[in-house]
Design an enzyme around this catalytic site. Structure first.
Site, short mmCIF file in Angstrom:
data_model
loop_
_atom_site.label_atom_id
_atom_site.label_comp_id
_atom_site.label_asym_id
_atom_site.label_seq_id
_atom_site.Cartn_x
_atom_site.Cartn_y
_atom_site.Cartn_z
N ASP A 1 55.83 34.41 42.14
CA ASP A 1 54.57 35.14 42.32
C ASP A 1 54.79 36.66 42.34
O ASP A 1 53.84 37.41 42.42
CB ASP A 1 53.87 34.68 43.61
CG ASP A 1 52.45 35.18 43.69
OD1 ASP A 1 51.87 35.52 42.64
OD2 ASP A 1 51.88 35.25 44.81
N ARG B 1 41.78 36.39 38.55
CA ARG B 1 41.37 36.73 37.18
C ARG B 1 41.45 38.24 36.97
O ARG B 1 41.48 38.71 35.83
CB ARG B 1 39.93 36.25 36.93
CG ARG B 1 38.87 36.94 37.78
CD ARG B 1 37.49 36.34 37.57
NE ARG B 1 36.45 37.04 38.33
CZ ARG B 1 36.17 36.84 39.61
NH1 ARG B 1 36.86 35.94 40.30
NH2 ARG B 1 35.21 37.51 40.22
N ARG C 1 56.00 42.65 38.25
CA ARG C 1 57.12 43.60 38.07
C ARG C 1 58.03 43.17 36.92
O ARG C 1 58.71 44.01 36.34
CB ARG C 1 57.88 43.75 39.39
CG ARG C 1 58.48 42.49 39.94
CD ARG C 1 58.80 42.58 41.43
NE ARG C 1 57.59 42.49 42.24
CZ ARG C 1 57.58 42.53 43.58
NH1 ARG C 1 58.72 42.66 44.25
NH2 ARG C 1 56.46 42.43 44.25
N MET D 1 37.83 43.05 34.38
CA MET D 1 38.40 42.45 35.58
C MET D 1 37.52 41.34 36.14
O MET D 1 38.01 40.36 36.69
CB MET D 1 38.62 43.52 36.66
CG MET D 1 39.71 44.52 36.32
SD MET D 1 39.70 45.96 37.42
CE MET D 1 40.38 45.24 38.92
N SER E 1 55.79 29.30 42.65
CA SER E 1 55.50 29.79 44.02
C SER E 1 53.98 29.94 44.14
O SER E 1 53.45 31.03 44.27
CB SER E 1 56.19 31.14 44.26
OG SER E 1 57.56 31.10 43.89
N GLU F 1 55.58 38.35 39.77
CA GLU F 1 55.75 38.32 38.31
C GLU F 1 55.35 39.63 37.64
O GLU F 1 55.85 39.96 36.57
CB GLU F 1 54.96 37.15 37.71
CG GLU F 1 53.50 37.41 37.38
CD GLU F 1 52.62 37.74 38.60
OE1 GLU F 1 51.60 38.41 38.41
OE2 GLU F 1 52.97 37.34 39.73
N LYS G 1 50.08 30.21 44.74
CA LYS G 1 49.27 30.89 45.75
C LYS G 1 48.37 29.88 46.47
O LYS G 1 48.09 28.80 45.94
CB LYS G 1 48.34 31.91 45.06
CG LYS G 1 49.03 33.12 44.47
CD LYS G 1 48.01 34.00 43.76
CE LYS G 1 48.68 35.18 43.09
NZ LYS G 1 49.15 36.20 44.04
N LYS H 1 49.85 46.51 33.99
CA LYS H 1 50.13 45.08 34.17
C LYS H 1 48.92 44.26 33.71
O LYS H 1 47.81 44.48 34.18
CB LYS H 1 50.42 44.81 35.65
CG LYS H 1 50.48 43.32 36.02
CD LYS H 1 50.61 43.14 37.53
CE LYS H 1 50.37 41.68 37.92
NZ LYS H 1 50.41 41.48 39.38
#
Length: 486
Positions: free
Chosen positions: A329, A268, A333, A169, A257, A331, A259, A247
């Site tokens: 944004d 990231r 889901r 992460m 859209s 995305e 950010k 995810k």
């Protein structure tokens, strides 16, 4: 170096109450440790330390750290085992002090719970500094004494699993692209004979008719990957597996859209769901847990380009349902919709997905707990009980029909990717959207957006990406494997 625990006394004039390892060391130095502590005056509060030098030739530096109350157990109000949390925190603080002294090895007092002590040491020392020329000195923690070596080793494996998720992460998005993520996980699993890793390319994703996933991926020059892991730890490889879905958006710009630029670098870590579930499987394999687990991670970037999804576009998911993309944004889901459909191919005992899905989850719970939306009380109980032990808490959220209506009331398609009242109950409408792609009777969606990073809330994690709730997923899998054994 040596880290020793001391319990807080009931009264100020009580003598310091050491752990058994602390008592033994004090006898070894003819009572000088206790004498020095009482000279220092006030008793050590929880997580506070004193450092003593030159007490013993084997341990030139000794850190004594406050453990809080001696018999702290499960705190009903806090939903965790306070004793275990106190040990994790104390040991992490003590180990970091040894690191600051640039001592390369530290022996750790098990404090009556060697697993918690190992977790505190290994989690507390971890830091992502791969790309810096100046690195903190590496400190190797080991168990002081040999009485609890099995529990210690288990704690090390649990903590290393969470640290793997933190590593994935934290790494920059140009270092952890979809293919590099998959290859890194594959390399971690290479030594296990009962694990198969499939790195599925875009052509395979197309044949699977994962139109929702592909619609997000097409906005980026990085090709998408569908990572599929099969861990066969069960006595019978035909036994129904636990299926983890994560995810894997390796960078999320928001797409068209877009950010705000402030804080966008943290995106990231938008593959935190994939990082935690894959790390949990690596840990399960290292622990040799006796159950079958399948891991699924749709991996791609969400970028604004001439090929990207546009607000108002309609895409078709693997189960044939059409989705109106009102906000590009939202995305994550879309990836999960297709991955959850695919998860139903495996006759799963349970399907558990994890995703840094909504800012609304962070607004609702902050970083205190992972939000869990589930159609199964059995599944919820297992997750909840696991989280009490790990201290990485979960909290149950609603899956009401109330929210379903807000995503199915859609002008152009079967379902919209955002609720019609926009921000109201955003984490709940996202979960309701996912439920449209689930027929399994034991399914849980973990929204981990709020626990994605750590500022100072979890004292045994440094600032940065948290890798939560990897240990809770592992403990949950371990409990499930005991279930099938009994």
């Amino acid at each position: 170096g040596l880290v020793l625990g001391v319990y807080s006394s009931e009264k100020d004039d009580d003598a310091a109450q050491f752990t058994s390892a602390g008592d033994a060391f004090d006898r070894l130095v003819s009572g000088r440790l206790r004498a020095l502590l009482s000279l220092c005056g006030s008793h050590l509060k929880k997580g506070k330390t004193r450092i003593f030098h030159g007490l013993h030739q084997d341990f030139p530096s000794v850190v004594v750290v406050g453990l809080g109350k001696k018999n702290a157990g499960i705190n009903e109000q806090e939903n965790w085992n306070e004793g275990k949390e106190n040990i994790r925190t104390a040991i992490a603080v003590g180990c970091r002090q040894i690191q600051d002294l640039e001592i390369p090895c530290v022996e750790v007092d098990p404090c009556g719970d060697a697993q918690a002590a190992a977790e505190g040491a290994v989690l507390g020392l971890h830091e992502y500094n791969e790309l810096k020329q100046k690195k903190k000195p590496v400190v190797t923690p080991q168990l002081h004494g040999s009485a609890e070596s099995e529990a210690w080793q288990k704690g090390v494996i649990y903590a290393e699993g969470q640290n793997l998720a933190r590593y994935l992460m934290e790494a920059p998005a140009n270092y952890i692209t979809p293919i590099k993520f998959a290859e890194h996980v594959e390399q971690k699993l290479r030594s296990f004979s009962n694990v198969k890793v499939h790195i599925r390319p875009e052509s395979w994703i197309t044949t699977q008719e994962m139109g929702a996933f592909l619609s997000v991926a097409k906005g980026s020059a990085e090709p998408p990957i569908f990572l599929e892991i099969h861990y066969s730890g069960g006595a019978n490889t035909k036994d129904s597996p636990l299926v983890f879905v994560g995810k894997g958006v390796t960078f999320d710009s928001g797409g068209i859209s877009l950010k705000p630029s402030s804080g966008m670098d943290a995106m990231r870590a938008d593959m935190g769901g994939a990082a935690t579930v894959c790390s949990a499987i690596v840990t399960a394999a290292a622990l040799n847990l006796p159950l079958n687990i399948i891991g699924l991670a749709p991996l791609c970037e969400n970028m604004p380009s001439g090929k990207a999804n546009k607000p108002g576009d309609v895409v078709r998911a693997k189960n044939g349902k059409t989705i109106q993309v009102d906000n590009t944004d939202a995305e994550g889901r879309l990836l999960l919709a297709d991955a959850l459909c695919y998860a139903h191919n495996f006759n799963a005992r349970a399907i558990v997905n994890a995703a840094t899905l909504t800012g609304a989850m962070d607004v609702a719970l902050g970083s205190a707990a992972t939000g869990v939306f589930t159609n199964s009380s059995w599944l919820w109980t297992h997750l909840y009980e696991a989280s009490i032990l790990t201290g990485d808490r979960v909290w149950r959220m609603p899956l009401f029909e109330h929210y379903t209506k807000q995503v199915t009331d859609c002008p152009l398609a079967d379902v919209s990717n955002v609720g019609k009242y926009s921000r109201a109950g955003g984490a709940c409408t996202a979960a309701a959207f996912l439920k449209e792609f689930v027929t399994a009777s034991h399914w849980a969606h973990l929204d981990i957006a709020g626990v994605m990073s750590n500022k100072d809330e979890v004292p045994y994690l440094r600032k940065g990406m948290a890798g939560r709730p990897t240990r809770t997923l592992v403990e949950f899998a371990a409990r499930l494997s005991q279930d099938s054994h009994n």
